[in-house]
Design an enzyme around this catalytic site. Sequence first.
Site, short mmCIF file in Angstrom:
data_model
loop_
_atom_site.label_atom_id
_atom_site.label_comp_id
_atom_site.label_asym_id
_atom_site.label_seq_id
_atom_site.Cartn_x
_atom_site.Cartn_y
_atom_site.Cartn_z
N ARG A 1 0.82 7.97 -6.82
CA ARG A 1 1.38 7.77 -5.56
C ARG A 1 1.79 6.28 -5.49
O ARG A 1 2.54 5.87 -4.89
CB ARG A 1 0.42 8.37 -4.26
CG ARG A 1 -0.96 7.51 -4.44
CD ARG A 1 -1.90 8.46 -3.39
NE ARG A 1 -3.15 8.18 -3.43
CZ ARG A 1 -4.22 8.64 -4.14
NH1 ARG A 1 -4.01 9.23 -5.27
NH2 ARG A 1 -5.42 7.93 -3.77
N HIS B 1 -3.69 0.71 -3.27
CA HIS B 1 -4.42 1.67 -2.48
C HIS B 1 -5.06 0.65 -1.36
O HIS B 1 -5.34 -0.39 -1.54
CB HIS B 1 -5.28 2.58 -3.05
CG HIS B 1 -4.64 3.40 -4.23
ND1 HIS B 1 -4.00 4.54 -4.04
CD2 HIS B 1 -4.40 2.68 -5.39
CE1 HIS B 1 -3.35 4.69 -5.21
NE2 HIS B 1 -3.67 3.80 -6.14
N ASN C 1 -8.20 0.54 -0.34
CA ASN C 1 -9.40 -0.27 -0.52
C ASN C 1 -9.31 -1.23 -1.72
O ASN C 1 -9.87 -2.28 -1.61
CB ASN C 1 -10.59 0.85 -1.08
CG ASN C 1 -10.87 1.37 0.05
OD1 ASN C 1 -11.49 0.74 1.20
ND2 ASN C 1 -10.95 2.84 0.26
N ARG D 1 0.98 -1.15 0.09
CA ARG D 1 0.03 0.13 0.01
C ARG D 1 0.70 1.14 0.03
O ARG D 1 1.81 1.19 0.78
CB ARG D 1 -0.90 -0.20 1.23
CG ARG D 1 -1.76 0.96 1.58
CD ARG D 1 -2.58 1.17 2.64
NE ARG D 1 -3.59 2.35 2.55
CZ ARG D 1 -4.05 2.88 3.67
NH1 ARG D 1 -4.07 2.14 4.96
NH2 ARG D 1 -4.87 3.69 3.95
N HIS D 2 0.61 2.06 -0.72
CA HIS D 2 1.52 3.46 -1.00
C HIS D 2 1.34 4.30 0.37
O HIS D 2 0.87 4.07 1.23
CB HIS D 2 0.96 4.33 -1.94
CG HIS D 2 -0.42 5.10 -1.78
ND1 HIS D 2 -0.42 6.16 -0.66
CD2 HIS D 2 -1.45 4.59 -2.15
CE1 HIS D 2 -1.66 6.20 -0.71
NE2 HIS D 2 -2.29 5.69 -1.45
N GLY D 3 2.80 4.77 0.59
CA GLY D 3 2.90 5.62 1.80
C GLY D 3 2.13 6.83 1.93
O GLY D 3 1.27 7.25 0.89
N GLU E 1 -7.51 3.63 -6.06
CA GLU E 1 -8.19 3.77 -4.76
C GLU E 1 -9.82 3.81 -5.03
O GLU E 1 -10.24 4.18 -6.15
CB GLU E 1 -7.99 4.96 -3.95
CG GLU E 1 -8.50 5.09 -2.78
CD GLU E 1 -8.46 4.05 -1.71
OE1 GLU E 1 -9.31 3.37 -2.12
OE2 GLU E 1 -7.68 4.38 -0.74
#
Lengths: 278, 346
Positions: free
Chosen positions: B183, B307, B309, B133-135, B237
Amino acid sequence: MHYCPDESALILIRHGESMWNEKNLFTGMVDVPLTKKGIEEAIEAGKRISNIPVDIIYTSALIRAQMTAMLALTQLRCKKVPIIMHNESEQAEVWSQIYSEDTMKLSIPVVTAWQLNERMYGELQGLNKQEIAERYGKKQVHEWRRSYGVSPPNGESLEICSQRAVAYFREHIEPQLFSGKHVLVAAHANSLRSIIVYLDKLTSQEVTAIFLCKDYFQCKTFCWFITSYLPSCLIDQVISLELSNGIPMLYIYKEGKFIRRGSPVGSKEAGVYAYSRV
Amino acid sequence: MPLSLCSVFFVKWKVPHFLINKLTSLLVVLLIFRMAATAFHQAVGTLQPHGYVNHSDFHQEFGNVSMRLISNSIKVNFGQLRRGSYCSRERNICVIEASTSQTSVFDPVSSPSNNTTNDSRKKSSEAALILIRHGESLWNEKNLFTGCVDVPLTKKGVEEAIEAGRRIGNIPVDMIYTSALIRAQMTAMLAMTQHRRKKVPIVMHNESEQAKAWSKIFSEETKRQCIPVLTAWQLNERMYGELQGLNKQETADRYGKEQVHEWRRSYDIPPPNGESLKMCAERAVAYFKEQIEPQLLSGKNVMIAAHGNSLRSIIMYLDKLTSQEVISLELSTGIPMLYILKKESL
């Protein structure tokens, strides 16, 4: 930060080292990301421009330029947030909509354009110098690299690259500058040089000389070369056209003219860059 | 390969309270944890010389082909297997917390005792799936609903991505999938700068004929050293519709706290002109099944950078979670999750 209302800033940043730069492969339009060093260069570039207002950003369609821009902007002191625009489809446009006026005011649109991509190197893409010399012969390679109008097989010449980059600049970026917007362009050696050639209104002879010299920068024989072969009026042009990875180049657009201001050195030192006050 | 491997990975075990069903289940869980911990050490120990994970204790087969999706050896959930005597509805998020990147989960390339038979056997029977998951993004920092607005990472997000890369530095990656948002793409590319294998990720461009032709590579040798990166909006997302760009206060003011709570906590109620979690899950899982699963089944090691979700949706599919379970599933940012897909034919 004081600045004149009738001046707009144009910042050009060439992306940092990519993974194929490191391996010495012809990259062109192959979408190769940055190395650790490239990341640091981008962040360093960001520190140098952290105080310069930015209203809109243009990048190429390649990740190394986009990352360079986004990494540089993590250093931005003002609290504006770059937002990448998505116009590739109706859905993309609708789905990326922002519903708060306040938030929009604090956004810096980022527009991606393939016209700002690196020169397309055709069948040389992915090959290293040795492979190319073996496959095509040294003379032929020399011609592709040194000439302005000759294309590698299925690739672009410098001239073609320049045409599409400058056309895009004139159509999309110039109007922004004319209307007083401050613009950042994060792109590649050849697309940026093409724009600089246009900004500096260089002649085609000068252009040829400049692109010719591209490969001789930082070479020990460089000084000898330029003093021996180039008329003195060109030397300044050539030297100042060097676009190092990650070093931003600043222009001011004022009263219909582009004035080169050199590389900003960041917020801590009094640098080359200074907005003039009326 | 030294047994110091065992000490490199320690796995965080999360079991949500509402799933622990009376004392028996608790005991089963503890027992499995102990067994698994032992099996884990053994498995890690055997990974190097033989190049595959052996989990006969947890193994069940049915039909002619069984497909198991196991996360780093403590997995008790199996993708399509019959439930065993243990509580298989427990959710296991196995998190890679390698303190160094000196060793690997499986590394047939660097293993000295590996031979080609093992390698090809490993290739056809096993594949790694890394989820990242991206930061932190610039809007996370400002506490704004982001959704599909394409907001980049903060400095912290950049560091998280690099740290994630260190943790997976030795896990082979053959293909990378990211969303269409910067991202996630940056997270993947930053992480891969830490990868030890020296293969180069190359973003694929299929948006037009020209883009495809212009990004072609003309050296076979170079192509072999490439990891294709595919970007897909289906991994984006969840689209938050008219909440995008609003902060929590604005949203509560505009719609009322109760309504906002409902949107955030429900599975199938979308915000105005937005997606429900269910809708997000549908398109993310459909993409996973259509595009990513076949890669895993053919033995390719895959990394997905996406992301909260979209990844929850995929985990929901992998772990067969219920909608209640997925709502309460929280994924850490920048901490990679590893699944191992093992395919066996009888």
